[in-house]
Scaffold this active site. Structure first.
Site, PDB file in Angstrom:
ATOM      1  N   GLU A 117       0.816  -1.024   0.404  1.00 16.00           N
ATOM      2  CA  GLU A 117      -0.030   0.433  -0.328  1.00 16.00           C
ATOM      3  C   GLU A 117       0.552   1.009  -0.085  1.00 16.00           C
ATOM      4  O   GLU A 117       1.841   1.381   0.426  1.00 16.00           O
ATOM      5  CB  GLU A 117      -0.930   0.362   1.072  1.00 16.00           C
ATOM      6  CG  GLU A 117      -2.115  -0.783   1.460  1.00 16.00           C
ATOM      7  CD  GLU A 117      -3.218  -1.091   2.244  1.00 16.00           C
ATOM      8  OE1 GLU A 117      -4.233  -2.214   2.693  1.00 16.00           O
ATOM      9  OE2 GLU A 117      -3.434  -0.479   2.863  1.00 16.00           O
ATOM     10  N   HIS A 239      -9.464  10.279   3.847  1.00 18.03           N
ATOM     11  CA  HIS A 239      -8.664   9.482   3.159  1.00 18.03           C
ATOM     12  C   HIS A 239      -9.069   9.974   1.391  1.00 18.03           C
ATOM     13  O   HIS A 239      -9.341  10.929   1.506  1.00 18.03           O
ATOM     14  CB  HIS A 239      -9.625   8.446   2.815  1.00 18.03           C
ATOM     15  CG  HIS A 239      -8.923   6.720   2.713  1.00 18.03           C
ATOM     16  ND1 HIS A 239      -9.263   6.466   0.823  1.00 18.03           N
ATOM     17  CD2 HIS A 239      -8.748   5.217   2.556  1.00 18.03           C
ATOM     18  CE1 HIS A 239      -8.281   5.290   0.975  1.00 18.03           C
ATOM     19  NE2 HIS A 239      -7.690   4.929   1.562  1.00 18.03           N
ATOM     20  N   ARG A 285      -0.761   9.273   2.568  1.00 22.13           N
ATOM     21  CA  ARG A 285      -2.439   9.377   1.704  1.00 22.13           C
ATOM     22  C   ARG A 285      -2.396  10.815   2.775  1.00 22.13           C
ATOM     23  O   ARG A 285      -3.393  11.474   1.229  1.00 22.13           O
ATOM     24  CB  ARG A 285      -3.396   8.974   3.276  1.00 22.13           C
ATOM     25  CG  ARG A 285      -3.696   7.508   2.657  1.00 22.13           C
ATOM     26  CD  ARG A 285      -4.301   7.362   4.076  1.00 22.13           C
ATOM     27  NE  ARG A 285      -4.098   5.395   3.646  1.00 22.13           N
ATOM     28  CZ  ARG A 285      -4.666   4.677   4.691  1.00 22.13           C
ATOM     29  NH1 ARG A 285      -5.517   5.088   5.649  1.00 22.13           N
ATOM     30  NH2 ARG A 285      -5.113   3.636   3.838  1.00 22.13           N
ATOM     31  N   HIS A 346     -10.881  10.879   7.807  1.00 16.61           N
ATOM     32  CA  HIS A 346     -11.078   9.242   7.594  1.00 16.61           C
ATOM     33  C   HIS A 346     -10.015   8.463   8.686  1.00 16.61           C
ATOM     34  O   HIS A 346     -10.640   7.223   9.521  1.00 16.61           O
ATOM     35  CB  HIS A 346     -10.291   8.553   6.404  1.00 16.61           C
ATOM     36  CG  HIS A 346      -9.853   6.759   6.281  1.00 16.61           C
ATOM     37  ND1 HIS A 346     -10.522   6.443   6.258  1.00 16.61           N
ATOM     38  CD2 HIS A 346      -8.858   6.310   6.552  1.00 16.61           C
ATOM     39  CE1 HIS A 346     -10.067   5.302   5.873  1.00 16.61           C
ATOM     40  NE2 HIS A 346      -8.581   5.173   6.516  1.00 16.61           N
ATOM     41  N   ARG A 381      -0.905   8.777   9.416  1.00 16.30           N
ATOM     42  CA  ARG A 381      -0.960   7.693   9.760  1.00 16.30           C
ATOM     43  C   ARG A 381      -0.431   6.712   8.280  1.00 16.30           C
ATOM     44  O   ARG A 381      -0.463   7.127   7.432  1.00 16.30           O
ATOM     45  CB  ARG A 381      -1.852   7.223  10.236  1.00 16.30           C
ATOM     46  CG  ARG A 381      -2.059   5.583  10.459  1.00 16.30           C
ATOM     47  CD  ARG A 381      -3.805   4.849  11.030  1.00 16.30           C
ATOM     48  NE  ARG A 381      -4.813   5.317  10.296  1.00 16.30           N
ATOM     49  CZ  ARG A 381      -4.961   4.721   8.913  1.00 16.30           C
ATOM     50  NH1 ARG A 381      -4.441   3.213   9.329  1.00 16.30           N
ATOM     51  NH2 ARG A 381      -6.205   4.986   8.482  1.00 16.30           N
TER      52      ARG A 381
END
Length: 526
Positions: A117, A239, A285, A346, A381
């Site tokens: 990811e 997000h 992100r 998110h 994060r």
């Protein structure tokens, strides 16, 4: 009054992890606002980050986390959590979680497929197709529901913690909580030697969010009122890819779609991420969310598009069966056409300050998961580190509780409703809820300014006066409890954002576009 050895407020992965590690030896009460499986953890799609492959390493995972965290991760906490990642995954496997298999031997762990990811330098995400959270929660919920030492209180919402400060005892210990039984419309007194806040984040403070309706910042607000410090509340992760459709209601398009080759495009088909970052779609992100926000505002677009349709149809359906099915229900065939997406609130990277065992500054009170601040996430994060944090800190908290000595319980008064009446106009709650979420989205979103933040702060002060007056004069309700907690959480977000005089990670200010040479976490004390 009810009494347990341990009261756990919240039934996500953090709450269930602690409950299952404790229940063989202690009596546990698990409080959840709706049904047992209705927490935010079950919504997680991508997977869980862990060092599992021989080609990967603890140091690489730590490095990726620190890079994503933009210089604000706590190195000790990060190392502690990453070093225990394999142990956490092995525990889930022994619990029976049906992770996706891959017998090819190229990118797997004991036959389980590992994906990659955004922000990760290696394939280290173990997953159950594109519905990892649901698979994990379903597995653990079955065990929680069947355990004789775990009492699950569904449709109950914690109202406030019972502390020495509230009782006027002069100490600093938590003795349980007042819990509102939604169905029976009454407040119960629940006592415990140890209380755990595992209530998740505060996504519902924003108009657009990937979070479930229960994510209203309850634990953060209760902990703050009880005397806990909070840290880094300005860092709200948006997000990049939430499905844009009038009937989708906060449906997340997992990071793994980009990890497996998904391309972000403008409405005319132009790819734009390489213009914003050399990592393109695999950038962290915050970078991707700001890029999408920039392109949407620049072009006046309602959304952008995430395209995985150039991959073989079988590949798409096997890797993303739930996304494929949900989009198909809405008339979008992701094997043939791109997915319309927008950023949405998110994840709450800040929260109640806790140590490696989940302990807050209030004795007997723990925080685990998104409600807490361990220092792992820093200013942003890293994808799929959140479920890992729940399990590692959850187990550590359970071990700390098991090693603790019992303490005497003071005399606890019942909840007093003698001086309140039934509410006369509940439309006030609905109106305030809507106003809060809209101005938080407009003024405290992906891009901020001092003027916007000050406007939000002024409106929050007005709302707090109204809500405090309402709370003092009328009987409580689920909506009132949540609104009160959301406004408190919104205040903490805005105060933290005003205190940060730079743009770092998830906090981007037009007034302070640069990055300070030295930066520290934003810590607020009651």
């Amino acid at each position: 009054m009810r009494q347990f050895d341990v009261l756990i407020i919240g039934s996500g992965l953090g709450g269930m992890t602690i409950a299952l590690h404790l229940a063989d030896k202690l009596k546990v009460g698990l409080v959840t606002k709706r049904a047992l499986r209705d927490g935010g953890s079950g919504w997680a799609q991508g997977g869980i980050a862990a060092v599992l492959d021989d080609q990967d390493s603890i140091e690489l995972h730590i490095k990726d986390t620190l890079v994503a965290g933009a210089g604000l991760c706590d190195p000790e906490s990060t190392r502690f959590i990453v070093e225990h990642s394999k142990e956490a995954i092995d525990w889930l496997i022994t619990m029976g979680v049906p992770f996706t298999r891959d017998e090819s031997g190229e990118t797997n762990y004991h036959g389980y497929h590992l994906t990659r990811e955004g922000g990760h330098s290696h394939r280290r995400i173990i997953h159950a197709a594109d519905a990892t959270g649901a698979a994990v929660i379903d597995t653990l919920a079955t065990k929680v529901a069947a355990h004789p030492n775990i009492a699950v209180l569904e449709n109950h919402i914690a109202l406030d913690l019972i502390t020495d400060a509230k009782l006027g005892n002069g100490g600093k210990r938590c003795h349980g909580a007042y819990i509102y039984d939604i169905a029976a419309d009454r407040v119960e007194t629940v006592l415990a030697q140890h209380t755990v806040l595992a209530t998740g984040g505060a996504g519902k403070v924003y108009l657009y969010t990937t979070n479930p309706d229960v994510a209203t910042g309850d634990g953060i607000a209760m902990g703050w009122r009880a005397g806990c410090k909070v840290a880094n509340m300005e860092f709200i992760q948006f997000h990049p890819t939430c499905l844009y459709h009038p009937h989708a209601k906060s449906f997340l398009i997992t990071e793994a779609v980009r990890g497996e080759g998904g391309i972000l495009r403008l409405p005319d088909g132009t790819r734009f991420m390489p213009d914003h970052d050399e990592r393109a779609e695999l950038a962290p992100r915050d970078v991707v969310a700001r890029a999408i926000d920039f392109e949407m505002k620049k072009g006046g677009y309602d959304c952008v598009y995430l395209d995985i349709s150039y991959k073989p149809s079988k590949f798409v359906k096997e890797h993303f069966p739930n996304i494929y099915q949900r989009c198909l229900e809405l008339g979008i065939d992701i094997t043939k056409q791109p997915i319309p997406v927008v950023p949405a609130a998110h994840y709450t990277c800040g929260g109640l300050v806790v140590d490696h065992a989940g302990r807050t500054e209030v004795d007997g009170l723990y925080g685990v998961g998104e409600v807490s601040y361990t220092g792992l996430h820093g200013a942003n994060r890293l994808a799929s580190n959140s479920l890992l944090e729940c399990m590692v800190i959850g187990k550590a908290a359970a071990e700390d509780i098991l090693a603790a000595r019992p303490h005497p319980q003071p005399q606890i008064p019942e909840w007093d409703e003698s001086r309140v009446t039934d509410p006369d106009e509940e439309v006030v709650i609905a109106h305030n809820w809507d106003e809060l979420r809209r101005f938080m989205w407009d003024y405290v979103g992906i891009v901020r300014t001092n003027k916007r933040l000050e406007r939000a702060q002024h409106r929050i002060e007005l709302l707090q006066h109204e809500i405090d007056d309402y709370y003092s004069n009328f009987r409580v309700s689920n909506d009132l409890i949540e609104l009160r907690n959301l406004v408190t959480t919104a205040e903490l977000i805005v105060r933290s954002a005003l205190a940060r005089k730079e743009s770092r990670g998830l906090h981007y200010s037009r007034d302070y576009p640069g990055i300070l040479t030295e930066s520290k976490p934003t810590v607020l004390a009651p």
